[in-house]
Motif scaffolding. Structure first.
Motif, PDB file in Angstrom:
ATOM      1  N   ASP A  25      80.519 -37.619 -67.700  1.00  0.00           N
ATOM      2  CA  ASP A  25      80.132 -38.353 -68.896  1.00  0.00           C
ATOM      3  C   ASP A  25      79.461 -37.361 -69.835  1.00  0.00           C
ATOM      4  O   ASP A  25      78.449 -36.745 -69.460  1.00  0.00           O
ATOM      5  CB  ASP A  25      79.172 -39.491 -68.550  1.00  0.00           C
ATOM      6  N   LEU A  80      78.368 -45.307 -64.301  1.00  0.00           N
ATOM      7  CA  LEU A  80      78.805 -44.900 -65.636  1.00  0.00           C
ATOM      8  C   LEU A  80      79.594 -46.020 -66.286  1.00  0.00           C
ATOM      9  O   LEU A  80      80.420 -46.665 -65.637  1.00  0.00           O
ATOM     10  CB  LEU A  80      79.669 -43.636 -65.548  1.00  0.00           C
ATOM     11  N   ASP A  81      79.305 -46.256 -67.563  1.00  0.00           N
ATOM     12  CA  ASP A  81      79.928 -47.350 -68.313  1.00  0.00           C
ATOM     13  C   ASP A  81      79.644 -48.711 -67.678  1.00  0.00           C
ATOM     14  O   ASP A  81      80.446 -49.641 -67.785  1.00  0.00           O
ATOM     15  CB  ASP A  81      81.452 -47.147 -68.428  1.00  0.00           C
ATOM     16  N   THR A  82      78.497 -48.835 -67.033  1.00  0.00           N
ATOM     17  CA  THR A  82      78.159 -50.102 -66.373  1.00  0.00           C
ATOM     18  C   THR A  82      77.582 -51.124 -67.351  1.00  0.00           C
ATOM     19  O   THR A  82      77.412 -52.285 -66.974  1.00  0.00           O
ATOM     20  CB  THR A  82      77.147 -49.850 -65.240  1.00  0.00           C
ATOM     21  N   HIS A 117      84.631 -52.274 -61.428  1.00  0.00           N
ATOM     22  CA  HIS A 117      84.675 -52.405 -62.885  1.00  0.00           C
ATOM     23  C   HIS A 117      84.116 -51.212 -63.639  1.00  0.00           C
ATOM     24  O   HIS A 117      84.398 -51.062 -64.831  1.00  0.00           O
ATOM     25  CB  HIS A 117      83.900 -53.661 -63.313  1.00  0.00           C
ATOM     26  N   ALA A 118      83.334 -50.362 -63.009  1.00  0.00           N
ATOM     27  CA  ALA A 118      82.721 -49.230 -63.706  1.00  0.00           C
ATOM     28  C   ALA A 118      83.600 -47.991 -63.599  1.00  0.00           C
ATOM     29  O   ALA A 118      84.477 -47.895 -62.728  1.00  0.00           O
ATOM     30  CB  ALA A 118      81.341 -48.939 -63.113  1.00  0.00           C
ATOM     31  N   THR A 119      83.352 -47.033 -64.500  1.00  0.00           N
ATOM     32  CA  THR A 119      84.066 -45.761 -64.451  1.00  0.00           C
ATOM     33  C   THR A 119      83.735 -44.999 -63.187  1.00  0.00           C
ATOM     34  O   THR A 119      84.598 -44.371 -62.566  1.00  0.00           O
ATOM     35  CB  THR A 119      83.697 -44.904 -65.681  1.00  0.00           C
ATOM     36  N   SER A 120      82.471 -45.053 -62.773  1.00  0.00           N
ATOM     37  CA  SER A 120      82.021 -44.334 -61.583  1.00  0.00           C
ATOM     38  C   SER A 120      80.712 -44.939 -61.103  1.00  0.00           C
ATOM     39  O   SER A 120      79.967 -45.546 -61.881  1.00  0.00           O
ATOM     40  CB  SER A 120      81.824 -42.849 -61.921  1.00  0.00           C
ATOM     41  N   ARG A 576      81.543 -44.383 -79.253  1.00  0.00           N
ATOM     42  CA  ARG A 576      81.603 -44.493 -77.802  1.00  0.00           C
ATOM     43  C   ARG A 576      81.479 -43.097 -77.217  1.00  0.00           C
ATOM     44  O   ARG A 576      81.584 -42.102 -77.930  1.00  0.00           O
ATOM     45  CB  ARG A 576      82.903 -45.166 -77.373  1.00  0.00           C
ATOM     46  N   THR A 578      83.283 -41.943 -74.412  1.00  0.00           N
ATOM     47  CA  THR A 578      84.528 -41.444 -73.818  1.00  0.00           C
ATOM     48  C   THR A 578      85.700 -42.005 -74.599  1.00  0.00           C
ATOM     49  O   THR A 578      85.605 -43.070 -75.219  1.00  0.00           O
ATOM     50  CB  THR A 578      84.656 -41.866 -72.338  1.00  0.00           C
ATOM     51  N   ASP A 581      91.249 -45.196 -72.695  1.00  0.00           N
ATOM     52  CA  ASP A 581      92.388 -44.783 -71.874  1.00  0.00           C
ATOM     53  C   ASP A 581      93.677 -45.410 -72.403  1.00  0.00           C
ATOM     54  O   ASP A 581      93.673 -46.201 -73.353  1.00  0.00           O
ATOM     55  CB  ASP A 581      92.160 -45.129 -70.402  1.00  0.00           C
ATOM     56  N   GLU A 584      93.817 -49.336 -72.450  1.00  0.00           N
ATOM     57  CA  GLU A 584      93.007 -49.950 -73.498  1.00  0.00           C
ATOM     58  C   GLU A 584      93.702 -49.821 -74.854  1.00  0.00           C
ATOM     59  O   GLU A 584      93.721 -50.763 -75.647  1.00  0.00           O
ATOM     60  CB  GLU A 584      91.620 -49.302 -73.556  1.00  0.00           C
TER      61      GLU A 584
END
Length: 862
Positions: A25, A80-82, A117-120, A576, A578, A581, A584
């Motif tokens: 990130d 991440l992205d949570t 659901h999160a990126t990581s 944002r 990131t 993808d 999206e």
């Protein structure tokens, strides 16, 4: 455990340990938030790494901020992205303001749900007040369990005075620069400086006229009173001080792309204004002519100061109110971004930054600690800063104080539970000392006819929003305005900056007739907006819409658009951390196609770079960004970014309705390179009939090479905004030159004609998606030169179609050639006006009877 200012943090989670630089990130990895460490968790509970106070819990429960007893502050961020989970998978075990001990449980985690659901799951522990402390990971730790030593934190000398109090062994980076922003360092430029500074680990300050401010405080920066072309000193101290200095100098010396040409500043308050012959004279902020009953809008009433208050209760009340207002502003901001309202979005983005300003928050919290109620603490903090800006004697900064007054009222309403239920008559003309942006958004939902203010200025944020919503507005009418009785019928002649207090019956009748005529004309135009626009001699012109989202597309389709002539895809990439993808992007593009029914959609590939930066795509500073890495040039520099977007575009269905447009093409090889990439990607995806590929004509070289480009492109689309500034060598955002950047300049018309001739030799169609397409005065010239598609603002679809129906193509072709020999844009405009008015009037009279009998769309001259 700690010793004076030193502290050993224990692990808040179990799992493998990694440095922040390896976190996938860019915000964490770059150190922009501060020093720290990351853990890939294997347990399902987050624990306190030390004793201290919980100073903040994220609204979406994914992060906790803890202040240790020595003053060090730590952000514990899970995954991440949570933030997108909206609290799912998190259970809070403590309260904000609660004191906790080392090892106490803070959050319970559902790792399975979060991981889905999160990126990581990688979680970070970040020291966020690095100006006072430093952190060093415990040596040799690659995996850890809860409670084991993790970080050593030690105090450093304060850096609040960067130029004197830091160790002499580290020299600060210094530089001087003249501020180029129109109006000086007011709210939005100050927000840009703050955002730039936050991208570096180094601390920074601005010095001016014997005063200084941290770059992190909007109020402090505005309070310096820096005007356009004032010279300021920038001081940076830290490991990346040189880079921070260069970035801040760039931010100060290059005006933002969204800055508007300067308008004459109105006086902030004209208390000596008088009523002369029943007319109050002010300044036009948004044009229009309307009549209606006056309605007085009062400011929020603050009750008397209560006695000594419990600080913890008041801190909690203020925090709750701030969260509520922040959520409301974020919703407004998101809506503006989805509608492509850049100016509105910029205003409320600034409001969000002000709401988080440490200067304001610290002042309010200090007052609460001294026994003040949250309402009065917040009010005093905001009004004190308003007084500072007002006292500077600079109209633009005084107008920016209105943004602070807006936030004062919004937070007070939240604290007082003021739902603001107002019985506003339909068609009212609203009177106030000075309206705020949130007032205007509320009033626009009540179908008011116009706005008038005793104070304010034509460059205020309210004026910008009023113009965007088509609401007539007059400012600086003076204190006499506030003496007028609610309910009396008046005429607001915003075109002349006047409020007519005693209009005669004949005057009211004239205003009502004028208004009804305009409304009827728009209704008639809209009634036939879904009918194709065909000239008198049978040539169909496609009238499409410029959009920035699925919502925009749905509105355009309802308004009668023949398609989308320009979908700007930047809305997916900005604001944002990131890049979006492939899935999206595909979802967004498919949504626009679906919203347009069976109509074609032109989708422009990402046009960022230069002065439009992305947080996750760092680019070198450029002396002249509009001539730098923009559009397709950036796609060539970062092919993986462009390939991902092209794959998403190739996946939309049906491909026959999708048209891909390439921005900033300047030579044929750029087009051939992308066409080859499309062929390769189409083969990989098994696509036999792919979308059409077009080129945006927005630099002179592209217009000069139109014939060669048309040989390999399926269509050409002219962006008159950029083509104007590049052809005339005038920055369209330059305050002194913007009025001269006119796309009806004969040099521009020659390039448009050359483009159409080159395209015709290969049977390619040409569209115009720039602002010139939305100007009814230019319609005859454009279609006469060979343009067959006009992509306009959705509200203008009916009007432009009506204008096309008034025209004879053969006549337009003959007449438009005469424009190419004129000497100036002014001469062209005068010729267009002479051609437009009599032409439309005569044809309207000739055809009305036939159209009424045959049910055809009538001519509605504009």
């Amino acid at each position: 455990m700690h010793n004076n200012k030193d502290l050993i943090l224990s692990a808040p989670l179990s799992g493998p340990v990694m440095p922040l630089s390896q976190v996938p990130d860019p915000v964490f990895a770059s150190g922009a938030l501060g020093e720290g460490i990351a853990i890939d968790p294997t347990n399902e509970c987050l624990y306190a790494p030390c004793a201290g106070v919980v100073v903040h819990i994220a609204r979406t429960l994914h992060a906790v901020t803890l202040r240790a007893d020595n003053g060090a502050e730590f952000l514990l961020h899970v995954g991440l992205d949570t933030v997108a989970l909206a609290g799912e998978g998190f259970t809070v075990l403590v309260e904000q303001g609660e004191r906790v001990e080392e090892g106490q449980a803070l959050l319970r985690l559902d790792l399975d749900r979060i991981a889905q659901h999160a990126t990581s799951l990688i979680s970070t522990l970040v020291l966020i007040n690095g100006d006072r402390f430093r952190s060093i990971p415990v040596a040799g730790v690659s995996s850890i369990t809860v409670g084991q030593p993790l970080l050593h934190v030690s105090a450093v000398q304060s850096q609040t005075a960067l130029d004197s109090s830091h160790s002499s062994t580290i020299e600060p980076a210094r530089g001087r620069v003249r501020v180029a922003h129109s109006g000086g360092l007011h709210a939005r430029p100050a927000a840009l400086v703050r955002q730039t500074a936050q991208g570096f680990v180094s601390q920074s300050e601005l010095h001016f006229a014997g005063q200084s401010s941290s770059s992190n405080s909007l109020v402090g920066l505005m309070g310096l009173g820096i005007a356009e072309q004032d010279e300021v000193e920038v001081v940076c101290l830290g490991e990346d001080s040189e880079a921070a200095l260069l970035a801040l100098i760039k931010a100060l010396s290059i005006p933002s792309a969204h800055e508007q040409p300067r308008r004459p500043s109105a006086p902030v308050v004209t208390l000596n204004a008088t009523v002369e012959e029943g007319v109050l004279q002010g300044v036009c902020a948004s044009p229009g002519l309307v009549s209606g009953p006056l309605f007085r809008l009062h400011a929020v009433h603050l009750p008397d100061e209560p006695g000594q208050q419990v600080a913890s209760v008041q801190h909690h009340a203020l925090h709750t109110a701030l969260q509520q207002v922040s959520a409301d502003i974020q919703c407004t901001l998101h809506s503006a971004e989805q509608r492509g309202e850049d100016e509105e979005a910029a205003i409320f983005s600034t409001h969000l930054a002000l709401l988080e300003d440490p200067g304001l928050l610290d002042a309010a919290k200090l007052a609460i600690d001294q026994g003040c109620a949250a309402t009065h603490a917040w009010s005093q903090a905001l009004l004190a800063q308003c007084d500072v800006l007002q006292a500077l004697g600079k109209p633009l900064l005084a107008e920016r104080a209105n943004d602070l007054r807006d936030l004062r009222q919004r937070v007070l309403r939240a604290l007082l539970g003021d739902a603001r239920r107002l019985d506003i008559p339909i068609g009212a003309i609203v009177v106030a000392h000075e309206l705020t942006p949130s007032d205007l958004l509320m009033l626009s939902q009540h179908a008011v006819a116009g706005l008038c203010m005793a104070a304010g200025g034509a460059t205020s944020h309210v004026a910008i929003l009023a113009r965007g919503k088509g609401l007539p507005c007059v400012v600086a009418l003076g204190s006499a305005l506030l003496d007028q009785q609610s309910g009396k019928t008046v005429v607001l002649n915003a075109d002349q900056g006047q409020l007519e207090l005693t209009p005669s019956a004949q005057r009211l009748h004239h205003v009502i007739e004028h208004h009804q005529s305009q409304v009827q004309q728009r209704r008639t135009q809209q009634q036939y907006a879904h009918v194709p626009a065909m000239t008198l001699d049978g040539v169909t012109i496609e009238v499409a819409a410029n959009v920035a989202s699925r919502g925009d597309a749905a509105e355009a389709h309802a308004a009668g658009a023949d398609g989308v002539g320009l979908l700007r895809t930047e809305f997916l990439f900005v604001d944002r951390n990131t890049a979006p993808d492939e899935h999206e992007q595909w979802t967004a593009y498919q949504g626009v196609l679906d919203a347009m029914g069976d109509k074609p959609v032109v989708i422009r590939t990402i046009d960022v770079g230069g002065d439009k930066q992305l947080a996750y795509l760092p680019l070198p500073a450029e002396a002249n960004p509009v001539l730098g890495l923009r559009g397709i040039r950036l796609g060539q520099l970062r092919p993986e970014l462009l390939d991902q977007q092209l794959r998403a575009l190739l996946r939309v269905s049906p491909q026959q309705r999708c048209r891909i447009l390439l921005p900033m093409v300047s030579e044929v090889d750029e087009l051939l390179n992308i066409r080859q990439r499309l062929e390769v990607l189409s083969a990989e995806l098994g696509i036999k009939h792919r979308a059409q590929l077009g080129v945006m004509i927005e630099v002179p070289s592209a217009a000069l090479l139109a014939e060669q480009l048309a040989e390999h492109a399926d269509f050409l689309s002219i962006g008159t905004n950029d083509l104007s500034q590049y052809t005339l060598a005038m920055d369209r955002d330059h305050a002194g030159l913007a009025a001269r950047v006119d796309a009806l300049h004969p040099a521009l018309l020659r390039l448009i004609a050359m483009t159409c001739v080159g395209a015709a030799r290969h049977q390619r169609w040409v569209g115009v998606c720039g602002a010139l397409a939305s100007d009814p005065l230019a319609t005859a010239a454009l279609i006469g030169l060979g343009v067959r598609e006009l992509s306009v603002s959705p509200p203008l679809i009916g009007e432009i179609k009506a204008r096309v129906r008034e025209l004879n193509m053969a006549e337009c072709q003959r007449w438009s050639q005469s424009l190419l020999g004129l000497n100036s844009a002014q001469a062209v405009r005068q010729a267009c006006q002479r051609h437009s008015m009599p032409h439309a009037f005569v044809q309207q009279q000739q055809q009305q009877q036939q159209q009424q009998q045959q049910g055809e769309p009538p001519c509605t001259s504009t």
